[in-house]
Scaffold this motif. Structure first.
Motif, PDB file in Angstrom:
ATOM      1  N   UNK A   8       0.793  -1.230   0.000  1.00 12.99           N
ATOM      2  CA  UNK A   8       0.000   0.000   0.000  1.00 12.99           C
ATOM      3  C   UNK A   8       0.823   1.277   0.000  1.00 12.99           C
ATOM      4  N   UNK A   9       2.043   1.222   0.542  1.00 10.03           N
ATOM      5  CA  UNK A   9       2.906   2.407   0.566  1.00 10.03           C
ATOM      6  C   UNK A   9       4.339   1.942   0.315  1.00 10.03           C
ATOM      7  N   UNK A  10       4.757   2.025  -0.934  1.00 12.20           N
ATOM      8  CA  UNK A  10       6.036   1.454  -1.353  1.00 12.20           C
ATOM      9  C   UNK A  10       7.220   2.102  -0.636  1.00 12.20           C
ATOM     10  N   UNK A  11       7.228   3.434  -0.566  1.00 15.76           N
ATOM     11  CA  UNK A  11       8.359   4.135   0.043  1.00 15.76           C
ATOM     12  C   UNK A  11       8.501   3.782   1.518  1.00 15.76           C
ATOM     13  N   UNK A  12       7.376   3.740   2.238  1.00 12.55           N
ATOM     14  CA  UNK A  12       7.422   3.401   3.658  1.00 12.55           C
ATOM     15  C   UNK A  12       7.926   1.976   3.850  1.00 12.55           C
ATOM     16  N   UNK A  13       7.480   1.051   2.996  1.00 12.49           N
ATOM     17  CA  UNK A  13       7.923  -0.332   3.111  1.00 12.49           C
ATOM     18  C   UNK A  13       9.436  -0.447   2.938  1.00 12.49           C
ATOM     19  N   UNK A  14       9.968   0.195   1.903  1.00 11.19           N
ATOM     20  CA  UNK A  14      11.400   0.116   1.651  1.00 11.19           C
ATOM     21  C   UNK A  14      12.180   0.729   2.813  1.00 11.19           C
ATOM     22  N   UNK A  15      11.716   1.861   3.301  1.00  9.23           N
ATOM     23  CA  UNK A  15      12.387   2.498   4.433  1.00  9.23           C
ATOM     24  C   UNK A  15      12.415   1.571   5.647  1.00  9.23           C
ATOM     25  N   UNK A  16      11.296   0.900   5.926  1.00  8.74           N
ATOM     26  CA  UNK A  16      11.218   0.036   7.092  1.00  8.74           C
ATOM     27  C   UNK A  16      12.095  -1.195   6.934  1.00  8.74           C
ATOM     28  N   UNK A  17      12.078  -1.805   5.745  1.00  7.21           N
ATOM     29  CA  UNK A  17      12.894  -3.003   5.515  1.00  7.21           C
ATOM     30  C   UNK A  17      14.375  -2.671   5.606  1.00  7.21           C
ATOM     31  N   UNK A  18      14.765  -1.495   5.128  1.00  5.84           N
ATOM     32  CA  UNK A  18      16.165  -1.081   5.251  1.00  5.84           C
ATOM     33  C   UNK A  18      16.514  -0.826   6.709  1.00  5.84           C
ATOM     34  N   UNK A  19      15.578  -0.226   7.433  1.00  2.00           N
ATOM     35  CA  UNK A  19      15.819   0.055   8.851  1.00  2.00           C
ATOM     36  C   UNK A  19      15.969  -1.234   9.658  1.00  2.00           C
ATOM     37  N   UNK A  20      15.321  -2.322   9.196  1.00  2.00           N
ATOM     38  CA  UNK A  20      15.413  -3.603   9.894  1.00  2.00           C
ATOM     39  C   UNK A  20      16.758  -4.280   9.693  1.00  2.00           C
ATOM     40  N   UNK A  21      17.502  -3.844   8.671  1.00  2.00           N
ATOM     41  CA  UNK A  21      18.769  -4.483   8.371  1.00  2.00           C
ATOM     42  C   UNK A  21      19.866  -3.958   9.302  1.00  2.00           C
ATOM     43  N   UNK A  22      20.640  -4.854   9.894  1.00  2.00           N
ATOM     44  CA  UNK A  22      21.712  -4.410  10.797  1.00  2.00           C
ATOM     45  C   UNK A  22      22.748  -3.529  10.099  1.00  2.00           C
ATOM     46  N   UNK A  23      22.925  -3.722   8.781  1.00  2.00           N
ATOM     47  CA  UNK A  23      23.909  -2.932   8.057  1.00  2.00           C
ATOM     48  C   UNK A  23      23.286  -1.700   7.397  1.00  2.00           C
ATOM     49  N   UNK A  24      22.056  -1.373   7.753  1.00  2.88           N
ATOM     50  CA  UNK A  24      21.327  -0.306   7.068  1.00  2.88           C
ATOM     51  C   UNK A  24      21.938   1.055   7.350  1.00  2.88           C
TER      52      UNK A  24
END
Length: 558
Positions: A243-259
Motif C-alpha cells: 500500500x505504501x512502497x516508500x514506507x515499506x522500503x524504508x522500514x525493511x532497510x531500517x530492519x537491516x543491521x547494516x542499514x
C-alpha cells in the motif's frame, strides 16, 4: 528450516482449532464457509500498519493448470520436487498435507508488520539472546474453507505427543500458545473462518484488535483499490499488495543491521511509487505476472513512449536475448537531470564528458543526442573469429532522425581507432557499406553500417554483422519462439526483454560450463520452457504496468 516451518504452521493451526472443539461448534461448522479463502476477507484481519501482504491461493484448479505444460521428464521432476517438499515440511509432524490440510485450508495471507517500537525483538528460541536490531513482525492468516475437516484435524493434533497447549483470553478471544520442540507459536481462531498465527503474541493481539474494529489493511487508504484492482491474470496463484512502497522500503532497510539512512534524493525517488499490486497466474501460454504501480504524477519524471517493435525484424533469427525500447536520448536526459541531486553521479558524468572532449566527442550530442527513435540490443550465437572462445556476439541497432550527426560520430570513432593502430577497413555486405575494426588473423572485432536511411547497427564480430546486414536471411520477428514468448504481452508497450531458453541452454552447455554440461535437472526444466519475456506499459502518468511471462511448452505425450 523445514522443521521451523512445520512448527509454525501445523501445530499452531491445529491447536487453535481446538478452541472450537465442542458440540455447538460442530453444529455451527456445518454452515457456509463465507469468504474465508478470499484475499479481501483475509486482509480485514491484518492491521492497517502492515507494510505488505502476500496472498497464496490453495484452489486446486488454479494449480492444476500447471499440469498442462512440460515434457514427461519435467512433469516427473516437478512431482518429485513437490513430494520432497512435503516430506521435508511435514517430516517432524507426522502430518499429511493431502489428508490433513488440503481438505480444509483455504487461501493463506502472509503480512509483514513494522517492529514493535517499545521493545527489542527476541528470537523465538528458549534462552535466546536479545537482539539490538528490531525486526519486522510476521502475521499469517489462514482461511478455513471446510470447518468439519478443520475440526477433525484439530482432534488429531490434540492426541499428538510432544505438543504443549496453553490458552489465554484477549478481548473475548482465545489465544493459543503452542510449544513443540521448545518453540512457541501463538494463534487464534476468529469468527470460525480464519486462523491467525505468529511467532509473537503481540502480533496475534493486534490481529484480534483489528477483528474487533480497529483499522485493517483492507480499510487503509488506497488498499481496497489495490486489493480489488483488475490485473487481468487468469488462474491466480499468488498476489502481493504494497500500500505504501516508500514506507515499506524504508522500514525493511531500517530492519537491516547494516542499514544506513536513506538520503533525501533516494527517498524522493521511492516516493514516485505510491502503491503496488502484483498477481501471478497460469494461462494457456505459461506462468504470467502482472504488476500495477500507482504513481505520483507530480513526482513521476519518466516520459513513457510506446515502441512499435518493428526493429525486431532487423535482428537474426537465432537471437537468443533481446532488449528493445524507444528514445535512448530521453532516458539519458532523465539521468542527467537526476544527477543534479546525486553529487557522486554528477561527478562521474563530468569526468566522462571531460575525457571524451579530449578526442573531440560531445557525450550528450555525439553519443546520445541522435538516438531518438527505436533501438534493439541483441545477443546471438557465433563461434567464428574473435568470438570463437565466447560462443556469442552482440549487436546494437538504432533508428534515428539525425543521420548526419550519427555518421559524424562513427567517423570520429573510426579515426580514434586508427590512432590506436587498429586496422579500419570497408567492405560490402549484401550491397551495404560496412566498416570493420579488424584484428590481424581474427577478422572483425567491431562492425558498423547503415541498414537503411534511418537505421544503423554496431555489431561485435564479423559473422554477426553479416547476419544483420543480409536482407534475405530469416529474422527474429519470424521466430516461433519469439512469437510464443512475446505474442500475448500487452501492446502497445515500451519494448521487450526476451530470452530464448533453448538457445541459451545450448550456449551454456557448449561454452560457459567449459565442457561440464548443466545438471540433468536444469536441462530438464529448460527443455520445458520456450523462453522469458518482459514488457512495460504506462497508460497515463499515474499508472505503470509491468508484465512478465514464463512461456512454457505444452505438455507432451508420455
Amino acid at each position: 528450516m523445514p522443521e521451523r516451518k512445520a512448527n509454525l504452521l501445523i501445530p499452531a493451526v491445529g491447536a487453535t482449532v481446538l478452541v472450537a472443539g465442542s458440540i455447538a461448534a460442530y453444529i455451527y461448522f456445518k454452515g457456509p464457509s463465507g469468504d474465508s479463502s478470499d484475499a479481501l476477507g483475509s486482509a480485514k484481519l491484518v492491521p492497517s500498519t502492515a507494510l505488505m501482504a502476500t496472498y497464496i491461493t490453495t484452489d486446486p484448479e488454479a494449480w492444476a493448470k500447471l499440469e498442462e505444460f512440460g515434457t514427461p521428464e519435467a512433469q516427473k521432476l516437478l512431482a518429485k520436487g513437490v513430494a520432497d517438499f512435503k516430506q521435508d515440511f511435514f517430516s517432524e509432524s507426522n502430518i499429511s498435507y493431502e489428508q490433513d490440510l488440503k481438505p480444509w485450508v483455504g487461501g493463506v495471507m502472509v503480512a509483514v508488520l513494522p517492529p514493535n517500537p517499545t521493545k527489542l525483538t527476541q528470537s523465538n528460541q528458549p534462552d535466546a539472546v536479545t537482539k539490538a536490531q528490531p525486526e519486522s513482525n510476521i502475521l499469517m492468516v489462514v482461511g478455513i474453507k471446510d470447518k468439519i475437516n478443520a475440526l477433525n484435524f484439530a482432534n488429531k493434533l490434540k492426541s499428538k505427543e510432544g505438543i504443549k497447549v496453553q490458552e489465554s483470553d484477549y478481548k473475548g478471544e482465545k489465544i493459543t500458545a503452542v510449544t513443540e520442540n521448545g518453540r512457541l507459536t501463538y494463534s487464534a481462531v476468529l469468527n470460525n473462518n480464519h486462523v491467525v498465527l505468529a511467532p509473537e503474541k503481540q502480533v496475534v493481539e493486534k490481529a484480534i484488535e483489528t477483528f474487533k474494529g480497529q483499522p485493517s489493511f483492507a480499510s487503509q487508504e488506497g488498499a481496497k483499490t489495490i486489493l480489488t484492482a483488475n490485473a487481468d491474470v487468469k488462474n491466480i496463484l499468488a498476489q502481493v499488495y504494497i500500500p505504501d512502497y516508500a514506507v515499506m522500503v524504508q522500514q525493511l532497510i531500517a530492519d537491516s543491521p547494516q542499514a544506513t539512512q536513506l538520503p533525501p534524493q533516494t527517498l524522493k525517488q521511492l516516493q514516485q511509487v505510491k502503491s503496488i499490486v502484483a498477481r501471478v497466474g497460469v494461462d494457456d501460454q505459461g506462468v504470467r505476472m502482472r504488476a500495477i504501480a500507482n504513481l505520483d504524477p507530480q513526482l513521476n519524471k519518466f516520459e513513457y513512449q510506446a515502441s512499435p517493435a518493428k526493429i525486431v525484424g532487423q535482428l537474426p533469427l537465432d537471437t537468443f536475448a533481446l532488449v528493445t525500447g524507444n528514445g535512448i536520448n530521453r532516458s539519458w536526459s532523465g539521468i542527467v537531470a537526476q544527477s543534479q541531486d546525486y553529487p557522486a553521479l554528477n561527478q562521474i558524468l563530468q569526468q566522462v564528458r571531460g575525457q571524451l572532449k579530449f578526442v573531440n566527442i560531445d557525450l550528450d550530442k555525439d553519443v546520445f543526442g541522435w538516438m531518438d527513435r527505436e533501438f534493439a540490443f541483441g545477443a546471438m550465437p557465433s563461434n567464428q573469429g574473435v568470438l570463437a572462445n565466447f560462443g556469442f556476439g552482440g549487436a546494437l541497432v538504432l533508428e534515428t532522425s539525425d543521420r548526419q550527426t550519427a555518421t559524424a560520430t562513427f567517423n570520429k570513432l573510426d579515426n580514434l581507432a586508427k590512432t590506436q593502430q587498429i586496422n579500419v577497413a570497408n567492405r560490402k555486405i549484401d550491397g551495404k557499406d560496412v566498416t570493420e575494426w579488424q584484428i590481424p588473423g581474427q577478422g572483425a572485432l567491431l562492425s558498423h553500417g547503415w541498414l537503411n536511411q534511418d537505421t544503423v547497427f554496431l555489431a561485435v564480430g564479423g559473422s554477426v554483422a553479416e547476419a544483420i546486414a543480409t536482407n534475405n536471411s530469416p529474422k527474429l520477428d519470424s521466430s516461433d519462439t519469439f512469437k510464443a514468448v512475446t505474442g500475448s504481452l500487452e501492446k502497445p508497450n515500451a519494448g521487450y526483454f526476451y530470452i530464448d531458453a533453448e538457445k541459451t541452454a545450448s550456449l551454456i552447455n557448449r561454452f560457459v560450463t567449459q565442457g561440464q554440461p548443466l545438471p540433468t535437472e536444469a536441462n530438464t526444466v529448460l527443455s520445458a520452457i520456450h523462453g522469458f519475456g518482459v514488457t512495460v506499459t504506462s497508460p497515463d502518468k499515474s499508472t505503470g504496468q509491468l508484465e512478465m511471462l514464463l512461456a512454457l511448452k505444452p505438455k507432451t505425450a508420455k
